[in-house]
Design an enzyme around this catalytic site. Structure first.
Site, short mmCIF file in Angstrom:
data_model
loop_
_atom_site.label_atom_id
_atom_site.label_comp_id
_atom_site.label_asym_id
_atom_site.label_seq_id
_atom_site.Cartn_x
_atom_site.Cartn_y
_atom_site.Cartn_z
CD1 TRP A 8 4.08 -0.55 -0.40
CD2 TRP A 8 3.77 0.06 -2.53
NE1 TRP A 8 5.30 -0.17 -0.92
CE2 TRP A 8 5.14 0.20 -2.22
CE3 TRP A 8 3.34 0.37 -3.82
CZ2 TRP A 8 6.08 0.66 -3.15
CZ3 TRP A 8 4.27 0.81 -4.75
CH2 TRP A 8 5.62 0.96 -4.42
CG HIS A 102 -4.19 -8.72 4.69
ND1 HIS A 102 -5.07 -7.87 5.30
CD2 HIS A 102 -2.95 -8.32 5.06
CE1 HIS A 102 -4.39 -6.98 6.02
NE2 HIS A 102 -3.09 -7.23 5.88
CD GLU A 151 -0.51 -9.15 8.54
OE1 GLU A 151 0.48 -8.42 8.45
OE2 GLU A 151 -1.55 -8.95 7.90
P1 PGA Z 1 0.41 -2.43 9.32
O1 PGA Z 1 -0.21 -3.50 8.31
O2 PGA Z 1 1.89 -2.59 9.29
O3 PGA Z 1 -0.05 -1.08 8.78
O4 PGA Z 1 -0.17 -2.70 10.66
C1 PGA Z 1 0.26 -4.80 8.27
C2 PGA Z 1 -0.58 -5.60 7.32
O5 PGA Z 1 -1.80 -5.41 7.30
O6 PGA Z 1 -0.06 -6.44 6.56
#
Ligand code: PGA
Length: 224
Positions: A8, A102, A151
């Site tokens: 979130w 992240h 990511e």
């Molecule tokens: P998103 O974010 O699905 O809005 O691209 C993914 C994340 O940053 O974990």
């Protein structure tokens, strides 16, 4: 088993989180395919709200078998005189997983490999399972990580999700025997293409997890 992890980020207050959960729990309980997928461990749903809201998840005791909870970050310090920090010890009993590394933490808060390795150590010391995010194969992965999340920053929150090919190639490049999830603009429309790739063990989902409707749709797509 497929991980479906909701991140979130820095969104929602007490009331918003409560109604999100009430709606989500009702939807899951009304869906036989989703209930069966959870029961048979075909999917594992992990909800990662802002840490002050983690306790709301625990308060839904009748629904605790439906999802796991995770924090979005953890302190690199142990408990002690570190005002404002969220030490791993304070998450015991509240979270089972913790997202570490992240790209928003790396970019906005200058978190580097050494610090992230300390965070992983703290998480492990207190029994939290690290979901460790990397942007590519150049980011070192500390020992003890439970789930590896690829990511690419260009895909996060942009609507420009990486292709299945790119996500599967990155798994090969990372070459680690860990559950491997993809994150970056995953939604209920594009999730189907990834589901066909057996190299991808799940998803880290930001924007599409903010509404319980769209997050439920993501889950439904991954079980039918
Ligand atoms: P998103 O974010 O699905 O809005 O691209 C993914 C994340 O940053 O974990």
């Amino acid at each position: 088993m497929r991980y479906i992890i909701a991140n979130w980020k820095a969104n929602k207050n007490y009331n918003e989180a409560s109604s999100w959960l009430d709606f989500f729990i009702t939807k899951i309980n009304a869906s036989q395919p989703v209930l069966e997928a959870i029961r048979s461990k075909k999917i594992k749903i992990i909800l990662c709200p802002p840490s002050p809201l983690l306790f709301i998840l625990r308060s839904k005791s009748e629904a605790l078998h439906l999802f796991k909870s995770g924090a979005q970050d953890v302190s690199a310090f142990d408990e002690g005189s570190f005002t404002g920090e969220i030490p791993a010890h304070s998450l015991e009993g509240l979270a089972e997983y913790v997202i570490i590394g992240h790209s928003e933490r790396r970019a906005l808060f200058q978190e580097k490999t050494d610090l992230l390795a300390k965070k992983v150590r703290q998480a492990l010391k207190y029994g939290l399972k690290p979901v460790y995010c990397v942007k590519n194969e150049d980011d070192p992965v500390p020992d003890g990580v439970a789930v590896l999340a690829y990511e690419p920053p260009s895909a996060i929150g942009t609507g420009e999700n990486a292709s299945v090919k790119e996500a599967t190639k990155m798994r090969a490049k990372l070459n680690l025997r860990l559950p491997y999830v993809y994150g970056g603009s995953v939604d209920y429309k594009n999730i189907k293409s990834y589901l066909e790739a057996e190299e991808i063990d799940g998803f880290l989902i930001g924007k599409a997890s903010l509404s319980p409707h769209s997050f439920f749709e993501v889950i439904l797509q991954s079980v039918i």
